[in-house]
Scaffold this active site. Structure first.
Site, PDB file in Angstrom:
ATOM      1  N   GLY A 147       0.816  -1.198   0.000  1.00 59.65           N
ATOM      2  CA  GLY A 147       0.000   0.000   0.000  1.00 59.65           C
ATOM      3  C   GLY A 147       0.854   1.255   0.000  1.00 59.65           C
ATOM      4  O   GLY A 147       2.077   1.210  -0.094  1.00 59.65           O
ATOM      5  N   CYS A 148       0.186   2.394   0.131  1.00 59.80           N
ATOM      6  CA  CYS A 148       0.868   3.674  -0.015  1.00 59.80           C
ATOM      7  C   CYS A 148       1.774   4.004   1.175  1.00 59.80           C
ATOM      8  O   CYS A 148       2.960   4.278   1.000  1.00 59.80           O
ATOM      9  CB  CYS A 148      -0.154   4.779  -0.242  1.00 59.80           C
ATOM     10  SG  CYS A 148      -1.589   4.699   0.853  1.00 59.80           S
TER      11      CYS A 148
END
Length: 344
Positions: A147-148
Site C-alpha cells: 500500500g501507499c
C-alpha cells in the site's frame, strides 16, 4: 504483448491501472471487470478515457481467461480465491489489496478479521516492493503489492536501519495522505465540506498498515523494529508525505548516513535522493512513479528526520503494480512508467 486484466477496474486504483496500461508499450489491457458497472465502458465511468480506453467491463472469469497477468484492485478478503484460480491456470497475479501482504496469519486475523484460505499460496507470494525485495519478486506468480504508507515509510528508513545508524525503537512515522487513499466510496470525512480547509489525524495507533510497515522494516534490519504511526488526511486528491523521526545511535554522523542512502539507492530509477537543504514535496511526484526522499538532521536531540513523498495512486498502488509486472515478465522496470510530474 502482455495481455493484462483488471478485476475491480472502476475503483480508483483499478482506473489508474487502466490509465497506465493503456500507455504501456509492451502490454495491452485485454479485459476489465466490475461488479457495479458490468456491460459499461470504462470511459462511461471515467470520461477522461473517452476514445482512449473504451474497454467494456465484463466478468471476473473473462478477465482471467483473456489475460497473462491479472491485477486485483479489490477490498481485502476478496483476492484469495481469485489468486488460486489464476495460479491453477498459470496466470500471474498481482494483488493491490491486503490479502497477501502479511506473512503471519495471526496478524491478518487481528487486523483484517480473516484467515489464510490457501496457506500454500501465501508461502509462495512475494512482497512487491522492488527497491527493497527485488530478488524475491522475480520468478513468482503471486505478488502482494504494498500500500501507499507501507511503500513510503520503509523507503524513507531502509538505508538507516540496514546500516544500523538509528535506534530500532521509538521510530515515529507522521504521514499525510490525499483523499483518494480512502477509495471511491463516500464517507462523511471525505465529503467536500468536511475535508476542505481541514487536516486531521485518523486511526491513530490503530491503522492496518502499521504491522505491514513494521514487517518490512524488521526484514530489512533483522531487528525487532517498532513504529508509532499517525496518518492524517489532507484536502488534496493525491500524495503521501511520510515524515519519519528516528534517534541516531551514538557515533552516527549525518555524512555517513547520507552516504548509506546514496549507496543503497544508487541506480534506483524511481528513488530520487534530494540534495541537502531540499525537502520532499508531494507536488513534485504527482502522477509519477517516483519516490522523493530528503534527509534532515536535528543536532539538538540527535534525530534523523527522513521524509519521503510519493503519489499514492501510482508508486503507492497502480504504478508499483505495473513495475512488478515488468519484473515478472523480464522487462525493464521503468517500461511504461517514465512520465514525470507536471511542473505546476
Amino acid at each position: 504483448m502482455i495481455k493484462a486484466g483488471i478485476v475491480g477496474a472502476t475503483g480508483y486504483a483499478g482506473a489508474e491501472l487502466a490509465r497506465l496500461l493503456s500507455q504501456h508499450p509492451q502490454a495491452e489491457l485485454a479485459a476489465a471487470s466490475s461488479v457495479s458497472f458490468t456491460g459499461q465502458r470504462l470511459s462511461e465511468i471515467y470520461p477522461a478515457y473517452y476514445q482512449l480506453c473504451d474497454i467494456v467491463c465484463g466478468t471476473q472469469e473473462e478477465a482471467v481467461e483473456k489475460s497473462d497477468v491479472v491485477f486485483a484492485a479489490l477490498p481485502h478478503g476478496l483476492s484469495q480465491e481469485l489468486a488460486a484460480e489464476c495460479f491453477e491456470q498459470g496466470k500471474a497475479f498481482i494483488d493491490l489489496g491486503a490479502d497477501f501482504r502479511l506473512k503471519n496469519e495471526e496478524d491478518y486475523q487481528k487486523w483484517y478479521n480473516g484467515t489464510f484460505a490457501h496457506p500454500e499460496l501465501h508461502g509462495q507470494a512475494a512482497y512487491g516492493l522492488p527497491e527493497l525485495f527485488r530478488d524475491e519478486i522475480r520468478g513468482k506468480k503471486i505478488v502482494a503489492n504494498p500500500g501507499c504508507f507501507t511503500t513510503a515509510v520503509p523507503l524513507a528508513l531502509a538505508p538507516a536501519l540496514a546500516g544500523g545508524f538509528i535506534e530500532y525503537k521509538g521510530i515515529v512515522a507522521d504521514c499525510k495522505t490525499g483523499v483518494t487513499g480512502a477509495g471511491r466510496g463516500l464517507t462523511q470525512n471525505t465529503h467536500f465540506a468536511e475535508l476542505n480547509e481541514s487536516c486531521s489525524a485518523y486511526k491513530v495507533a490503530s491503522h492496518r498498515h502499521n504491522p505491514e510497515m513494521e514487517q518490512s522494516l524488521r526484514r530489512i534490519s533483522g531487528k525487532d523494529v517498532t513504529v508509532t504511526f499517525v496518518p492524517h488526511l489532507l484536502p488534496v486528491n493525491r500524495g503521501i508525505l511520510a515524515t519519519c523521526y528516528a534517534r541516531l545511535k551514538d557515533g552516527a554522523t549525518p555524512d555517513e548516513v547520507r552516504a548509506a542512502y546514496e549507496k543503497k539507492y544508487a541506480g534506483e530509477y524511481f528513488i530520487r535522493l534530494l540534495p541537502e537543504g531540499k525537502a520532499a514535496d508531494i507536488r513534485n511526484v504527482r502522477l509519477s512513479n517516483f519516490c522523493d526522499i530528503s534527509l534532515h538532521f536535528d543536532p539538538h536531540d540527535s534525530m534523523l528526520i527522513a521524509i519521503s513523498a510519493i503519489d499514492n495512486m501510482v508508486k503507492g498502488a497502480a504504478g508499483q503494480a505495473v513495475q512488478n509486472m515488468n519484473l515478472l515478465f523480464g522487462l525493464d522496470e521503468k517500461t511504461g512508467l517514465t512520465a514525470i510530474s507536471p511542473a505546476f
